[in-house]
Design a protein around this motif. Structure first.
Motif, mmCIF file in Angstrom:
data_model
loop_
_atom_site.group_PDB
_atom_site.id
_atom_site.type_symbol
_atom_site.label_atom_id
_atom_site.label_comp_id
_atom_site.label_asym_id
_atom_site.label_seq_id
_atom_site.Cartn_x
_atom_site.Cartn_y
_atom_site.Cartn_z
ATOM 1 N N HIS A 34 -1.739 -9.818 0.040
ATOM 2 C CA HIS A 34 -1.516 -8.680 -0.855
ATOM 3 C C HIS A 34 -2.729 -7.755 -0.779
ATOM 4 O O HIS A 34 -3.875 -8.213 -0.878
ATOM 5 N N VAL A 35 -2.460 -6.459 -0.614
ATOM 6 C CA VAL A 35 -3.528 -5.463 -0.522
ATOM 7 C C VAL A 35 -3.177 -4.271 -1.399
ATOM 8 O O VAL A 35 -2.020 -3.861 -1.458
ATOM 9 N N GLU A 36 -4.184 -3.707 -2.050
ATOM 10 C CA GLU A 36 -4.027 -2.489 -2.834
ATOM 11 C C GLU A 36 -5.025 -1.461 -2.316
ATOM 12 O O GLU A 36 -6.191 -1.797 -2.071
ATOM 13 N N ILE A 37 -4.537 -0.213 -2.138
ATOM 14 C CA ILE A 37 -5.393 0.852 -1.623
ATOM 15 C C ILE A 37 -5.272 2.112 -2.484
ATOM 16 O O ILE A 37 -4.290 2.282 -3.201
ATOM 17 N N ASP A 38 -6.275 2.957 -2.380
ATOM 18 C CA ASP A 38 -6.261 4.294 -2.950
ATOM 19 C C ASP A 38 -6.349 5.264 -1.776
ATOM 20 O O ASP A 38 -7.140 5.040 -0.852
ATOM 21 N N ILE A 39 -5.570 6.333 -1.821
ATOM 22 C CA ILE A 39 -5.679 7.379 -0.815
ATOM 23 C C ILE A 39 -6.020 8.674 -1.539
ATOM 24 O O ILE A 39 -5.199 9.220 -2.266
ATOM 25 N N GLN A 40 -7.248 9.119 -1.352
ATOM 26 C CA GLN A 40 -7.687 10.392 -1.907
ATOM 27 C C GLN A 40 -7.301 11.467 -0.897
ATOM 28 O O GLN A 40 -7.466 11.258 0.310
ATOM 29 N N TYR A 41 -6.802 12.620 -1.383
ATOM 30 C CA TYR A 41 -6.380 13.644 -0.427
ATOM 31 C C TYR A 41 -6.532 15.059 -0.980
ATOM 32 O O TYR A 41 -6.514 15.283 -2.183
ATOM 33 N N THR A 42 -6.718 15.978 -0.050
ATOM 34 C CA THR A 42 -6.706 17.419 -0.287
ATOM 35 C C THR A 42 -5.903 17.997 0.879
ATOM 36 O O THR A 42 -5.520 17.249 1.783
ATOM 37 N N PRO A 43 -5.669 19.296 0.931
ATOM 38 C CA PRO A 43 -4.925 19.851 2.066
ATOM 39 C C PRO A 43 -5.623 19.684 3.424
ATOM 40 O O PRO A 43 -4.974 19.728 4.460
ATOM 41 N N THR A 44 -6.924 19.438 3.434
ATOM 42 C CA THR A 44 -7.659 19.346 4.698
ATOM 43 C C THR A 44 -8.302 17.989 4.953
ATOM 44 O O THR A 44 -8.993 17.803 5.957
ATOM 45 N N HIS A 45 -8.077 17.020 4.077
ATOM 46 C CA HIS A 45 -8.820 15.762 4.167
ATOM 47 C C HIS A 45 -8.059 14.635 3.474
ATOM 48 O O HIS A 45 -7.373 14.861 2.487
#
Length: 148
Positions: free
Chosen positions: A77-88
């Protein structure tokens, strides 16, 4: 007897090294190349599409963060966060079970899952850009060919 004990210890040490499945933590931190233009919604959709395609479960969506988890064979089991903007975007480890996380190292399957997710997101964004470019070229060609 001491040589037999020494041989057993050497074999045990070798088996331990060979069976080691932990690798250094992988944290993709991707800045999009200038050739790829995406708005906030396109970035979010590219991430969500790849999470779903790779069997991740989306837990939460906010304007600059997507949280997801995956459970494989009820063992990993894995939990992740994905931070995002339009360019990154950046894929961050949050938590896990059964992945032997310790001292900045984790089971090699985590590395593979995150690497595939990273490649899929980037490929989706490239495909979207190529489709927009093709549509623009088609529109321009039609405008030139149309009689006044």
């Amino acid at each position: 007897m001491p040589s037999l004990l020494r041989a057993c210890l050497i074999v045990l040490a070798l088996l331990t090294c060979v069976s080691c499945t932990s690798k250094r933590m992988y944290t993709p931190d991707r800045v999009l190349p200038a050739t790829i233009k995406a708005d906030h919604e396109e970035m979010k959709q590219a991430i969500l599409k790849n999470l779903v395609a790779r069997k991740w479960t989306v837990q939460r969506i906010s304007p600059e963060l997507i949280q997801a988890e995956i459970t494989v064979r009820e063992q990993y089991h894995v939990e992740i966060d994905i931070q995002y903007t339009p360019t990154h975007y950046k894929i961050l480890y949050r938590d896990s079970r059964g992945m032997s996380y310790a001292d900045g190292k984790i089971h090699k399957n985590y590395i593979r899952w995150v690497r595939l997710l990273d490649k899929g997101i980037l490929r989706e964004l490239k495909d979207n850009q190529n489709e927009r470019t093709a549509q623009q070229l088609s529109s321009s060609a039609q405008a030139i060919a149309a009689p006044n």
